[in-house]
Design a protein around this motif. Structure first.
Motif, PDB file in Angstrom:
ATOM      1  N   ALA A  82      38.393  44.234  47.626  1.00  0.00           N
ATOM      2  CA  ALA A  82      39.458  44.599  46.697  1.00  0.00           C
ATOM      3  C   ALA A  82      40.823  44.172  47.212  1.00  0.00           C
ATOM      4  CB  ALA A  82      39.436  46.117  46.463  1.00  0.00           C
ATOM      5  N   ALA A  83      40.983  44.187  48.548  1.00  0.00           N
ATOM      6  CA  ALA A  83      42.269  43.755  49.105  1.00  0.00           C
ATOM      7  C   ALA A  83      42.468  42.257  48.977  1.00  0.00           C
ATOM      8  CB  ALA A  83      42.359  44.182  50.573  1.00  0.00           C
ATOM      9  N   LEU A  84      41.369  41.509  48.983  1.00  0.00           N
ATOM     10  CA  LEU A  84      41.481  40.048  48.895  1.00  0.00           C
ATOM     11  C   LEU A  84      41.530  39.532  47.467  1.00  0.00           C
ATOM     12  CD1 LEU A  84      38.970  39.022  51.713  1.00  0.00           C
ATOM     13  CD2 LEU A  84      41.461  38.872  51.794  1.00  0.00           C
ATOM     14  N   LEU A  85      41.231  40.355  46.481  1.00  0.00           N
ATOM     15  CA  LEU A  85      41.180  39.874  45.102  1.00  0.00           C
ATOM     16  C   LEU A  85      42.505  39.294  44.597  1.00  0.00           C
ATOM     17  CD1 LEU A  85      38.882  42.405  43.210  1.00  0.00           C
ATOM     18  CD2 LEU A  85      38.449  40.018  43.755  1.00  0.00           C
ATOM     19  N   PRO A  86      43.654  39.883  44.877  1.00  0.00           N
ATOM     20  CA  PRO A  86      44.894  39.279  44.368  1.00  0.00           C
ATOM     21  C   PRO A  86      45.146  37.865  44.862  1.00  0.00           C
ATOM     22  CG  PRO A  86      45.278  41.545  45.031  1.00  0.00           C
ATOM     23  CD  PRO A  86      43.896  41.193  45.502  1.00  0.00           C
ATOM     24  N   THR A  87      44.612  37.489  46.004  1.00  0.00           N
ATOM     25  CA  THR A  87      44.826  36.149  46.534  1.00  0.00           C
ATOM     26  C   THR A  87      43.673  35.198  46.223  1.00  0.00           C
ATOM     27  OG1 THR A  87      43.890  36.841  48.650  1.00  0.00           O
ATOM     28  CG2 THR A  87      46.291  37.012  48.390  1.00  0.00           C
ATOM     29  N   GLN A  88      42.494  35.718  45.917  1.00  0.00           N
ATOM     30  CA  GLN A  88      41.329  34.902  45.621  1.00  0.00           C
ATOM     31  C   GLN A  88      41.117  34.863  44.098  1.00  0.00           C
ATOM     32  OE1 GLN A  88      39.625  33.140  47.814  1.00  0.00           O
ATOM     33  NE2 GLN A  88      40.794  33.917  49.561  1.00  0.00           N
ATOM     34  N   LEU A  89      41.817  33.959  43.425  1.00  0.00           N
ATOM     35  CA  LEU A  89      41.763  33.901  41.967  1.00  0.00           C
ATOM     36  C   LEU A  89      40.409  33.440  41.429  1.00  0.00           C
ATOM     37  CD1 LEU A  89      45.320  32.514  41.097  1.00  0.00           C
ATOM     38  CD2 LEU A  89      44.482  34.849  40.948  1.00  0.00           C
ATOM     39  N   PRO A  90      39.734  32.456  42.026  1.00  0.00           N
ATOM     40  CA  PRO A  90      38.407  32.084  41.489  1.00  0.00           C
ATOM     41  C   PRO A  90      37.394  33.230  41.545  1.00  0.00           C
ATOM     42  CG  PRO A  90      39.262  30.344  42.880  1.00  0.00           C
ATOM     43  CD  PRO A  90      40.173  31.512  43.064  1.00  0.00           C
ATOM     44  N   GLN A  91      37.461  34.034  42.629  1.00  0.00           N
ATOM     45  CA  GLN A  91      36.544  35.163  42.729  1.00  0.00           C
ATOM     46  C   GLN A  91      36.868  36.222  41.684  1.00  0.00           C
ATOM     47  OE1 GLN A  91      36.507  36.918  46.611  1.00  0.00           O
ATOM     48  NE2 GLN A  91      34.768  38.265  46.181  1.00  0.00           N
ATOM     49  N   LEU A  92      38.143  36.477  41.479  1.00  0.00           N
ATOM     50  CA  LEU A  92      38.562  37.440  40.458  1.00  0.00           C
ATOM     51  C   LEU A  92      38.187  36.935  39.054  1.00  0.00           C
ATOM     52  CD1 LEU A  92      40.033  40.032  39.647  1.00  0.00           C
ATOM     53  CD2 LEU A  92      42.178  38.726  39.693  1.00  0.00           C
ATOM     54  N   GLN A  93      38.311  35.662  38.851  1.00  0.00           N
ATOM     55  CA  GLN A  93      37.927  35.080  37.560  1.00  0.00           C
ATOM     56  C   GLN A  93      36.433  35.286  37.282  1.00  0.00           C
ATOM     57  OE1 GLN A  93      39.023  30.909  37.156  1.00  0.00           O
ATOM     58  NE2 GLN A  93      37.128  30.492  36.033  1.00  0.00           N
ATOM     59  N   ASN A  94      35.613  35.108  38.293  1.00  0.00           N
ATOM     60  CA  ASN A  94      34.173  35.308  38.136  1.00  0.00           C
ATOM     61  C   ASN A  94      33.854  36.764  37.814  1.00  0.00           C
ATOM     62  OD1 ASN A  94      31.421  34.903  38.182  1.00  0.00           O
ATOM     63  ND2 ASN A  94      31.272  34.960  40.416  1.00  0.00           N
ATOM     64  N   LEU A  95      34.530  37.691  38.486  1.00  0.00           N
ATOM     65  CA  LEU A  95      34.270  39.109  38.248  1.00  0.00           C
ATOM     66  C   LEU A  95      34.747  39.548  36.868  1.00  0.00           C
ATOM     67  CD1 LEU A  95      35.275  40.459  41.775  1.00  0.00           C
ATOM     68  CD2 LEU A  95      32.961  40.236  40.854  1.00  0.00           C
ATOM     69  N   ILE A  96      35.885  39.004  36.408  1.00  0.00           N
ATOM     70  CA  ILE A  96      36.408  39.381  35.088  1.00  0.00           C
ATOM     71  C   ILE A  96      35.469  38.898  33.991  1.00  0.00           C
ATOM     72  CG2 ILE A  96      38.267  38.900  33.455  1.00  0.00           C
ATOM     73  CD1 ILE A  96      40.212  38.993  35.789  1.00  0.00           C
ATOM     74  N   LYS A  97      34.897  37.718  34.143  1.00  0.00           N
ATOM     75  CA  LYS A  97      33.973  37.219  33.126  1.00  0.00           C
ATOM     76  C   LYS A  97      32.703  38.052  33.059  1.00  0.00           C
ATOM     77  CE  LYS A  97      35.482  32.394  33.010  1.00  0.00           C
ATOM     78  NZ  LYS A  97      35.102  30.977  33.235  1.00  0.00           N
ATOM     79  N   ARG A  98      32.333  38.690  34.176  1.00  0.00           N
ATOM     80  CA  ARG A  98      31.151  39.550  34.167  1.00  0.00           C
ATOM     81  C   ARG A  98      31.457  40.942  33.594  1.00  0.00           C
ATOM     82  NH1 ARG A  98      28.172  38.470  40.018  1.00  0.00           N
ATOM     83  NH2 ARG A  98      27.750  36.235  39.704  1.00  0.00           N
ATOM     84  N   ASP A  99      32.612  41.496  33.997  1.00  0.00           N
ATOM     85  CA  ASP A  99      32.963  42.847  33.545  1.00  0.00           C
ATOM     86  C   ASP A  99      34.480  42.899  33.387  1.00  0.00           C
ATOM     87  OD1 ASP A  99      33.048  45.470  32.867  1.00  0.00           O
ATOM     88  OD2 ASP A  99      32.369  46.250  34.807  1.00  0.00           O
ATOM     89  N   ALA A 100      34.950  42.667  32.163  1.00  0.00           N
ATOM     90  CA  ALA A 100      36.391  42.541  31.930  1.00  0.00           C
ATOM     91  C   ALA A 100      37.103  43.885  32.014  1.00  0.00           C
ATOM     92  CB  ALA A 100      36.639  41.905  30.559  1.00  0.00           C
ATOM     93  N   LYS A 101      36.489  44.962  31.564  1.00  0.00           N
ATOM     94  CA  LYS A 101      37.161  46.263  31.546  1.00  0.00           C
ATOM     95  C   LYS A 101      37.408  46.797  32.957  1.00  0.00           C
ATOM     96  CE  LYS A 101      35.392  47.706  27.036  1.00  0.00           C
ATOM     97  NZ  LYS A 101      34.616  48.745  26.295  1.00  0.00           N
TER      98      LYS A 101
END
Length: 738
Positions: free
Chosen positions: A7-26
């Motif tokens: 969770a601490a690395l998500l703001p800097t790792q945009l591709p990983q955050l993009q993958n997670l948002i496509k799986r569960d946007a809410k």
């Protein structure tokens, strides 16, 4: 602990955050809003210095464009922000930043977030950016997007908007001298041409947009539009595709004189199937090669504008030659009247002029039956005076006569009788090209106007047509009616098919039996004795009827006149020894032929006006018309094309192969040596076709060589000779080992 670190690395790792948002946007909505606020602050800072390379902003734009579908309300303003940014700062933006913005907009368009009516005009303005990869990407996207928009049905709203925008771009090039507008206009014309070839924009408005580009002050735009109408690029592609096709005739000839194998037969069948597929694809695909010239709104005004541009002489000779070719094509297809164009061509009809064959092609293409003969006569006179002279070479003379013939094919009245008889004197010239050109001119006027030829050049059929008066007289502006030609053979349909109803599938036809008793039926009584039908086998009855007719003719008209045979008639016509009685008979036969032709035309018109033709009837008519065209093509060496185009090879004619110089001969020799083994001795080469005589002698049966002198003398040697031979063999083996 691992979840906290992620969770601490998500703001800097945009591709990983993009993958997670496509799986569960809410679940990751807060993280997305944090990144979106960061994007807005970065964008406001970037607008202060838009020429800097902002990698962080590019990454954020790519991230938001990927996940904007998951948060449509939060990203409602995101596409418009990118559009405004590109409209304001497209020229000064860094290439990587600009490319990332365009890719984001293309992604949003593919997902249906933004409308193409708002996006495509922006992409046309982006063509002015000096970025070649970006232009290629925009060009491919525009073509594919418009094609997909018109895939199921025509999107008239989008098409009209973009076509009107093309007009504004071309007008902006005329008013301003900006290179950026010229580049965007050039790409816009390329898009129109590509969509026309893909049958997406094949309407008159697209053609007139491209026609407007022919008058552009930028040479690249004008040449692109002119070549579209001339269709030179498609012809080159067709020639390349034809070269790749296998030669079926050569393969069949090779199989005749060689051993029949299954592999050869399979290769031949595969080649035949390839040719059949090529022919089928040619038949299925509609070719719009010359439909563009027919869709011009104002052909006369278009030709006059091009002619005024041609007279300015500001452009290079190559561009003027293209304009000359296009003007002649438009004049020939639409049968326009532009008399000044013919006087303009005369000054270029010189053997020393560069590309003079294309000038002759243009003069032939601009000729048609409605051009006054007085306008074309100076052109023929100039060609004859400059090309067909004893001072010119044989190739030049052949080109001149071929050019005159091509003009006369379209307007035979332009030829003068004196000039024609002068040109026909070259029919016995020693050069083959000149001889064939002169004889083709004689053949043309034998069919068109044999009176202009000398009596010895008219030929037998033309002389007979002149004698009996069936030769048609040429008159300026006269045109044949096309209805009878279009329904040629329609009077034979009833004779061939009768009352067959195969062509009326799903149609209701009212039966009419009122005329059935009158057409083709004989009413007979029930008594067999009253039946008297003439059969073909009753030779005696036929002979009696013939005798009765002859006797009746003798009684009424006196003694029967002798009929003139064909050979005797030709002799009499050649010698001009026809008596009054024979001339009267020829006139009667000519009148009978005219009456028969008139009767045939009347029958065609009657059937066409009284009978409703079925689809099967039209299919039979097409078959008969195709047979007629095939027969005509088999008997004729050449004919004028329907599209008005004249091939340059027709003007050049058959040319004798020139003797190659030393460099050309050496180049041909070196080309023939490629892939071949080096010439020289094959000593020591293991890949030999056979063995030597010494090797063959070793393998022979002993009884075959037992009585040879060498074998007999070897067995009779003394001990000393054997020792010497053994010592020599040992020494030789030692030397070979060293």
């Amino acid at each position: 602990m691992g979840k906290r670190n992620r969770a601490a690395l998500l703001p800097t790792q945009l591709p990983q955050l993009q993958n997670l948002i496509k799986r569960d946007a809410k679940s990751y909505e807060q993280e997305f809003l944090q990144q979106y606020r960061h994007y807005q602050s970065t964008l406001s800072i970037f607008c202060l210095k838009p020429d800097e390379e902002a990698k962080e902003l590019s990454e954020l734009v790519t991230f938001i464009s990927q996940v904007s579908v998951c948060y449509p309300k939060e990203t409602a303003e995101f596409p418009q922000q990118l559009v405004d940014l590109l409209q304001q700062h497209c020229v000064v933006l860094h290439p990587d930043v600009r490319k990332s913005f365009v890719q984001a907009l293309i992604l949003l368009r593919n997902r249906g977030v933004i409308d193409n009516t708002r996006l495509l005009p922006l992409f046309f303005t982006l063509f002015k950016c000096r970025d070649k990869p970006l232009r290629e990407m925009l060009y491919n996207h525009i073509v594919n997007d418009i094609k997909n928009a018109n895939l199921k049905a025509k999107n008239n709203k989008l098409n009209k908007t973009l076509q009107s925008y093309m007009f504004t771009i071309l007008e902006s090039v005329k008013t301003g001298n900006s290179d950026e507008n010229a580049v965007s206009a050039k790409k816009g014309v390329d898009v129109c041409i590509e969509l026309y070839h893909k049958n997406v924009w094949n309407d008159a408005k697209t053609v007139n947009v491209i026609a407007e580009a022919c008058f552009s002050p930028v040479n690249k735009i004008a040449v692109t539009a002119i070549r579209f109408f001339l269709n030179t690029n498609e012809d080159e592609e067709e020639d390349e595709s034809e070269e790749e096709m296998p030669d079926i005739r050569k393969m069949e000839q090779a199989n005749i004189h060689s051993k029949k194998t299954r592999a050869k037969s399979r290769r031949l069948e595969a080649a035949k199937k390839k040719v059949q597929r090529k022919n089928k694809s040619k038949k299925k695909a509609e070719s719009f090669n010359f439909a563009a010239l027919h869709l011009l709104n104002d052909p006369q005004g278009f030709a006059e504008k091009l002619y005024s541009k041609l007279q300015s002489k500001q452009d290079r000779w190559e561009i003027r030659l293209l304009r000359m070719n296009l003007i002649s094509r438009v004049i020939g297809i639409h049968q326009l009247s532009l008399l000044g164009f013919y006087t303009y061509l005369i000054k270029y009809l010189q053997p020393t002029q560069r590309d003079v064959t294309m000038v002759l092609v243009s003069s032939a293409q601009a000729s048609h039956s409605l051009v006054p003969p007085d306008a074309l006569e100076p052109v023929l006179r100039a060609i004859a005076n400059n090309f067909v002279t004893d001072r010119a070479s044989n190739e030049v003379m052949a080109v001149g006569i071929n050019g005159i013939r091509e003009i006369c094919v379209r307007q035979p009245l332009a030829m003068n009788e004196t000039l024609l008889q002068d040109l026909t004197q070259y029919k016995n010239h020693r050069d083959k090209g000149i001889m064939m050109a002169a004889r083709s001119l004689i053949t043309l006027y034998r069919e068109v106007n044999p009176e202009m030829l000398l009596r010895k050049d008219r030929g037998r059929s033309a002389t007979m047509r002149l004698k009996d008066g069936t030769a048609k007289e040429l008159t300026f502006g006269a045109q044949d009616a096309g209805l009878a030609d279009g329904l040629q053979g329609v009077e034979l349909l009833d004779k061939e098919e009768g009352d067959d109803d195969e062509g009326w599938d799903g149609w209701e036809v009212d039966s009419d039996d009122s005329d059935s008793d009158e057409e083709g039926w004989i009413n007979v009584s029930s008594d067999e004795e009253d039946i008297n039908i003439a059969m073909s086998d009753e030779e005696g009855d036929d002979d009696k009827k013939k005798d009765k007719k002859e006797e009746a003719n003798k009684e009424e008209n006196g003694p029967r006149k002798r009929r003139i045979g064909k050979r005797q008639l030709r002799k009499l016509q050649d010698a001009e020894e026809l008596s009054e009685e024979q001339q009267k008979k020829l006139a009667e036969e000519a009148a009978a032929r005219r009456a028969e032709e008139e009767k045939k035309q009347a029958a065609i018109m009657e059937v066409a006006s009284t009978r409703i033709l079925t689809p099967a009837d039209f299919a039979r008519l097409n078959d008969m018309r195709e047979k007629k065209e095939i027969e005509a093509a088999a008997g004729m060496k050449r004919s004028a094309t329907d599209d008005g185009r004249v091939d340059e090879s027709i003007i050049l004619g058959p040319r004798k192969k020139t003797k190659a110089d030393y460099e050309a001969r050496m180049a041909s020799i070196q080309e023939g040596r490629e892939g071949r083994e080096k010439f020289g001795s094959k000593k020591g080469n293991k890949d030999r076709g056979s063995t030597t005589n010494r090797e063959k002698a070793r393998n022979k049966n002993f009884m075959m060589i037992a009585h040879k002198h060498a074998v007999v003398s070897k067995s009779k040697r003394s001990l000393v000779d054997k020792q010497k031979a053994m010592r020599a063999a040992i020494n030789k083996q030692k030397k070979m080992k060293r």
